[in-house]
Every structure is written in C-alpha cells, then in structure tokens.
Design a protein around this motif. Structure first.
Motif, mmCIF file in Angstrom:
data_model
loop_
_atom_site.group_PDB
_atom_site.id
_atom_site.type_symbol
_atom_site.label_atom_id
_atom_site.label_comp_id
_atom_site.label_asym_id
_atom_site.label_seq_id
_atom_site.Cartn_x
_atom_site.Cartn_y
_atom_site.Cartn_z
ATOM 1 N N VAL A 195 -5.725 -89.871 13.873
ATOM 2 C CA VAL A 195 -7.100 -89.555 14.248
ATOM 3 C C VAL A 195 -7.792 -90.782 14.824
ATOM 4 C CG1 VAL A 195 -9.315 -88.790 13.382
ATOM 5 C CG2 VAL A 195 -7.223 -87.869 12.384
ATOM 6 N N LYS A 196 -8.542 -90.574 15.886
ATOM 7 C CA LYS A 196 -9.312 -91.711 16.418
ATOM 8 C C LYS A 196 -10.487 -91.986 15.489
ATOM 9 C CE LYS A 196 -12.414 -89.141 19.491
ATOM 10 N NZ LYS A 196 -12.980 -88.614 18.267
ATOM 11 N N CYS A 197 -10.596 -93.230 15.082
ATOM 12 C CA CYS A 197 -11.569 -93.586 14.062
ATOM 13 C C CYS A 197 -11.632 -95.103 14.025
ATOM 14 C CB CYS A 197 -11.126 -93.017 12.714
ATOM 15 S SG CYS A 197 -12.388 -92.987 11.471
ATOM 16 N N SER A 198 -12.764 -95.679 14.422
ATOM 17 C CA SER A 198 -12.859 -97.139 14.491
ATOM 18 C C SER A 198 -12.829 -97.764 13.098
ATOM 19 C CB SER A 198 -14.138 -97.548 15.196
ATOM 20 O OG SER A 198 -15.238 -97.366 14.336
ATOM 21 N N GLU A 199 -12.482 -99.050 13.074
ATOM 22 C CA GLU A 199 -12.500 -99.802 11.808
ATOM 23 C C GLU A 199 -13.880 -99.702 11.165
ATOM 24 O OE1 GLU A 199 -10.046 -101.848 10.040
ATOM 25 O OE2 GLU A 199 -8.994 -100.311 11.164
ATOM 26 N N ASP A 200 -14.898 -99.790 12.000
ATOM 27 C CA ASP A 200 -16.266 -99.749 11.502
ATOM 28 C C ASP A 200 -16.573 -98.392 10.865
ATOM 29 O OD1 ASP A 200 -18.689 -101.281 11.257
ATOM 30 O OD2 ASP A 200 -19.590 -99.832 12.625
ATOM 31 N N ASP A 201 -16.050 -97.325 11.479
ATOM 32 C CA ASP A 201 -16.219 -95.987 10.893
ATOM 33 C C ASP A 201 -15.613 -95.951 9.495
ATOM 34 O OD1 ASP A 201 -17.471 -94.986 13.127
ATOM 35 O OD2 ASP A 201 -15.676 -94.076 13.971
ATOM 36 N N LEU A 202 -14.436 -96.540 9.370
ATOM 37 C CA LEU A 202 -13.752 -96.518 8.073
ATOM 38 C C LEU A 202 -14.509 -97.335 7.045
ATOM 39 C CD1 LEU A 202 -10.086 -96.850 9.307
ATOM 40 C CD2 LEU A 202 -11.235 -94.814 8.440
ATOM 41 N N ASP A 203 -15.029 -98.498 7.463
ATOM 42 C CA ASP A 203 -15.860 -99.295 6.554
ATOM 43 C C ASP A 203 -16.963 -98.427 5.976
ATOM 44 O OD1 ASP A 203 -14.348 -101.339 7.507
ATOM 45 O OD2 ASP A 203 -15.970 -102.384 8.528
ATOM 46 N N LYS A 204 -17.690 -97.779 6.867
ATOM 47 C CA LYS A 204 -18.856 -96.985 6.453
ATOM 48 C C LYS A 204 -18.442 -95.822 5.566
ATOM 49 C CE LYS A 204 -21.521 -98.024 10.620
ATOM 50 N NZ LYS A 204 -21.845 -97.492 11.968
#
Lengths: 109, 109
Positions: free
Chosen positions: B2-11
């Motif tokens: 899935v496309k998902c930025s590192e920042d998205d995962l942090d949040k």
DNA sequence: AGAACACTTTACCATTTGGTTAAGTATACC
DNA sequence: GGTATACTTAACCAAATGGTAAAGTGTTCT
C-alpha cells in the motif's frame, strides 16, 4: 483474541510511531546486530540509538544481550506475533462493524 | 504494498498509542457520535477530547463534520483499510523473514 | 431578545520525548 | 601494563504531549 494489556498496546504502537525506530526494526530483519552498527546508517549518535533500543525493548519487540563489550540486538518473534495477531483481530473487527454499518445504510436509505 | 508515506505511518501508530484515543475509536465503531458524547465515558474534559480527536483526525482515522452547533465524529473506512493493509503486509514480511531465519538456523546448527 | 447549549480558543502546567555533548566503565588487544 | 574499543551514564536542552481552568463564539430554543 490475543491476551495483551492496554499498557502493552500503548508501548507497542508508541514504539512503532517513530521512523528511526521502524528503521531499526527493518535493519534487524536481517538478524542480530551490534548496537553500534545501528547508528551510522541513520545518522544518529550512539546514545540516541540506545534510547530507541530501550523503547523497543520496553515494548517487547526487541531483546538485547551483552556478550563481551558488545550489546547485540535482535527482534523477538513471539512479541511480533502477538502484535500481528492483535492488529489483525482489531482491524478485522473494525472492518466487520463498518461492513455491517454500510449494509444497514444500504437497507435504510 | 500500500502506498503510505513514513509520515503517515508515524501519525497512524502514534494516534493508536494512547488508550484514551483507542477508546474513542472503539466508541465510534457504533457509528457517528457528537464530540460531547465522547467525554463523559472516559472522565475527560471536552478540551481533552478535542485534542485527542484532532490527533485522530490528523492521522486520517477519524473525520469530523459540524452540523449546527454539534461536531460529529466518525471513523474513516478508507484510511482504516490502508492501515490494515499496511500492517498485514509488514507483519507478513516480518514473519516471512523470521521463518527464513529459523529455517536457516535449523539447517546450520 | 435573552438564555441555554455545544463547542472553541487561550493560557498555563508538569512530564515525556528525542536529541546532544562529555565524562565514565568494562572488555579486548598488543 | 597500557591503549583502543564499545558501550553507559549524566547533564542538559528544545519541543511535543496530555491535561487543566476560564473566557469566548456561534446556534438553537423560548
């Protein structure tokens, strides 16, 4: 449902909420690594790595062991599995209830 | 994957790392709720709930909408699915590599 | 209009987080 | 023994977190 206290979940999710810590976890997928080997790839000082390792160890994701003057770090499979199962169960529960909701909304426009 | 930025995962992980926020998520499984309805069950003040809702909204897990003087909060299915898929993929990757490791260890005692 | 309601904003607080540098300790090597 | 190595600890710092109380704003009800 996997037995896992609220506090365990706090620690688990918090441990994964930092990109440096997720990078450390990824680095440890290759297998055991010395603490000092984890700092250079991420431009961190050794004390910074130690703090991240402490957080990961506190969450149960990582275990460390000192042999000689080197501290070796490795992933803890058991805890990873617990995390995996909890996440799968929870997301499935979310999905189920959301599907029930959308079904309800379809039937009651 | 899935496309998902590192920042998205942090949040995302950070949003889930607090028991009060996980409780709010659980409460929202029943469906849309007013912001004010989320405070009493958890012995929180309204401003405290607002902060937690802001964190959840920032992570994409929750969306809110103001109708009249009431702010309604609901789970965002799309984002939940993204989170679920990422978690499943990641834990599967962990499991695969750990199985490969244990297989290697069996074959090379 | 005026009162009641449901947030919102502001200001403040203690604690935690993520990071640093510098000094200290324990082990390994010559 | 002495030196290099690999952490460990201590002290410090700025920013973020999680919480509060109190005052402000916009809606709804009578």
């Amino acid at each position: 449902m996997v037995k896992c206290s609220e506090d365990d979940l706090d620690k688990l999710f918090f441990a994964l909420s930092d990109p440096n810590r997720r990078n450390v976890v990824t680095a440890l997928l290759d297998g055991e690594k010395a603490l000092g080997d984890l700092a250079p790839p991420f431009n961190m000082t050794i004390p910074a790595v130690m703090k991240h390792i402490a957080v990961l160890e506190n969450s149960g994701i990582v275990k460390t062991e000192k042999r000689g003057r080197v501290r070796y770090c490795r992933l803890e499979p058991d805890r990873l599995e617990v995390a995996q199962e909890w996440l799968a169960d929870t997301t499935r529960m979310w999905t189920d209830r959301l599907m029930a909701l959308s079904r309800y909304l379809e039937e009651n426009p």
